[in-house]
Design an enzyme around this catalytic site. Structure first.
Site, short mmCIF file in Angstrom:
data_model
loop_
_atom_site.label_atom_id
_atom_site.label_comp_id
_atom_site.label_asym_id
_atom_site.label_seq_id
_atom_site.Cartn_x
_atom_site.Cartn_y
_atom_site.Cartn_z
N HIS A 134 0.86 -1.19 0.00
CA HIS A 134 0.00 0.00 0.00
C HIS A 134 0.90 1.24 0.00
O HIS A 134 1.55 1.54 0.99
CB HIS A 134 -0.93 -0.01 1.22
CG HIS A 134 -1.98 -1.06 1.13
ND1 HIS A 134 -2.51 -1.70 2.23
CD2 HIS A 134 -2.59 -1.59 0.04
CE1 HIS A 134 -3.41 -2.58 1.82
NE2 HIS A 134 -3.48 -2.53 0.51
N GLU B 57 1.23 -3.88 11.52
CA GLU B 57 0.68 -2.54 11.32
C GLU B 57 1.36 -1.57 12.27
O GLU B 57 1.67 -1.93 13.41
CB GLU B 57 -0.82 -2.53 11.64
CG GLU B 57 -1.68 -3.40 10.73
CD GLU B 57 -2.11 -2.70 9.45
OE1 GLU B 57 -1.71 -1.52 9.25
OE2 GLU B 57 -2.81 -3.33 8.65
ZN LIG Z 1 -2.09 -1.41 4.29
#
Ligand SMILES: [Zn+2]
Length: 506
Positions: free
Chosen positions: A243, A414
């Site tokens: 991303h 994350e």
């Molecule tokens: Zn992501």
């Protein structure tokens, strides 16, 4: 004071709404924004907005008043659904010019702006990124913009010759990665190998070749026969930036690499027992273009792991092929796959893992995040969760979790775009570029704890003298400055204290 105009600056009347959101086709290019109907000469204080640079993103600017501008994020290329990342410069400012900039077309509503997150800023004379003071940032539902959520921030320009740059979070561009990898290569380390695993999508426009490198690093001691004659080596695969707007993932990834290539005794031990395969930027085109979520062709690559196409998702295709091939290699035990992301609504570092029927496997999967939690004050085990949502079936973590055998672990790591709550503290601590990298160093050294825990690495052989059992000793080494004595200097600590104290220059 008259300013010298560059030829490519366009003086545009932006007082009309006529363009609509369909007009968001590209980034603004040295766009001077003047009042509606203004026909006089350009003046100092007529702000010039630009996002025509790597990882830049700003699609449109509307003049509201001398003091206020509406800013539109350019949607991801070929995918209008994603509008979060912004990154642009402002110049031709007047000293003491105060403005309010409104970002009016976010595609998400829930945001850490509610918790105190703020955009980052730097300028020519102050090149270190800083977060804006949270008190200057407002996030609210706005009746003027179809009740969209709008993020407004007040800013006072203070130096006429400075170019100011604002971004959603600390940028980490494709070129920055290339420079970093080039500098690693120049060190000629016998335990580091850099390969081009593939190339990104070919553009149909011959003038703008999109083909960018998909880099793969392999970090391990060169001769396993000498170091570790009896056992196979374990294999850890790590990927980041699938991303593209999740720039903190690159700082974390660089922290991992910095640690693993360092002279730290933990890193040396790990290299003797483990092969690390790292793909630092899985979506180089998306990063280059300033997208938030998608590739050049508008695909969220982290939803296409089941059936990536060589034509539409070449970088993902290459990474998947590599991992599948490694998983079938009897000489190595592929044990970990970690995909690094950044999170726009949660605090801390945390992980997503998979759900299994067997309780014993569930427990084994929780070991690494628990150990990481011991090592990293910003990593939260309580935020870590295990799921099998249908919408995540095409992610790397879910797909490989199904493909690899039951002795392997697949996680999404994350890290918050904003901050962490350290144990015992009451106020969130905003992440800096340095603290993102520190999380990466902590992830790397946790592999030793893991392999000691399961006795793959001999506890006694792995005794590290306590005064160097810290990652802080890396702070000079990782910059390649050659301080190998295992202690950080007083000056460095002072610099760290200084960088922790928030300078409110803006
Ligand atoms: Zn992501």
């Amino acid at each position: 004071m008259e300013m010298k105009m560059e030829e490519n600056m366009r003086v545009v009347d932006t007082g009309s709404e006529a363009g609509g959101e369909d007009a968001l086709v590209g980034n603004v290019n040295k766009l001077m924004v003047t009042p509606r109907g203004y026909t006089g000469v350009p003046r100092k204080g007529h702000l010039v907005f630009d996002a025509c640079f790597e990882s830049g993103n700003l699609g449109r600017v509307d003049y509201i008043s001398e003091f206020e501008f509406d800013l539109f994020i350019r949607p991801d290329t070929c995918n209008p659904r994603f509008r979060v990342w912004f990154n642009f410069t402002v110049e031709n400012v007047r000293e003491t010019q105060r403005v309010i900039l409104n970002i009016v077309n976010f595609s998400k509503t829930k945001s850490l702006y509610r918790e105190g997150m703020s955009p980052v800023v730097k300028s020519t004379s102050r090149p270190k990124w800083q977060r804006l003071p949270a008190k200057n940032v407002y996030y609210y539902r706005c009746p003027d913009h179809r009740r969209n959520y709008v993020m407004s921030f007040a800013f006072c320009f203070d130096r006429e010759d400075d170019v100011y740059q604002f971004a959603y979070c600390y940028p980490y561009t494709y070129s920055r990665l290339q420079h970093y990898l080039d500098s690693l290569e120049r060190r000629n380390l016998d335990y580091l190998q850099r390969e081009q695993l593939g190339l990104s999508v070919t553009s149909t426009e011959s003038t703008d070749q999109q083909q960018r490198r998909l880099d793969l690093l392999t970090i391990t001691s060169p001769d396993p026969a000498l170091q570790n004659p009896k056992k196979e080596k374990k294999l850890v695969v790590l990927t980041a930036r699938v991303h593209p707007g999740e720039s903190p993932a690159s700082f974390v990834c660089q922290g991992v690499i910095d640690f693993l290539v360092s002279q730290h005794p933990v890193a040396q031990l790990l290299r003797d027992h483990v092969i690390f395969k790292i793909v630092p930027m899985l979506n180089p085109d998306g990063v280059y273009l300033g997208n938030y979520r998608c590739s050049l062709m508008g695909f969220d690559l982290n939803r296409h792991w089941q059936e990536p196409s060589l034509w539409a998702h070449p970088t993902l295709y290459a990474v998947k092929q590599l991992i599948v091939q490694l998983s079938q290699d009897p000489k190595v035990g592929l044990e970990f796959y970690i995909d690094v992301h950044a999170h726009s609504t949660m605090m801390n570092g945390f992980m997503y893992g998979n759900v299994f029927e067997e309780e014993e496997r569930v427990q084994r999967q929780a070991v690494f995040p628990r150990l990481l939690c011991n090592n990293a004050a910003d990593f939260s085990f309580s935020n870590t969760s295990f799921n099998r949502d249908m919408v995540k079936a095409g992610t790397g973590r879910r797909f490989l979790g199904g493909l690899l055998d039951d002795t392997s672990y697949c996680y999404t790591l994350e890290v918050s775009f904003y901050s962490y709550m350290a144990a015992g503290s009451t106020a969130p601590v905003p992440y800096t570029e340095d603290t993102y990298m520190k999380l990466g160093r902590n992830v790397a050294r946790t592999f030793l704890d893991y392999y000691k825990h399961n006795h793959f690495i001999d506890e006694n052989k792995a005794q590290i003298p306590s005064h160097i059992n810290s990652i802080e000793v890396l702070s000079k080494d990782q910059q390649g400055n050659g301080n190998r004595n295992g202690r950080s200097s007083g000056g460095e600590r002072a610099a760290e204290r200084k960088s922790q104290g928030v300078r409110r220059d803006y």
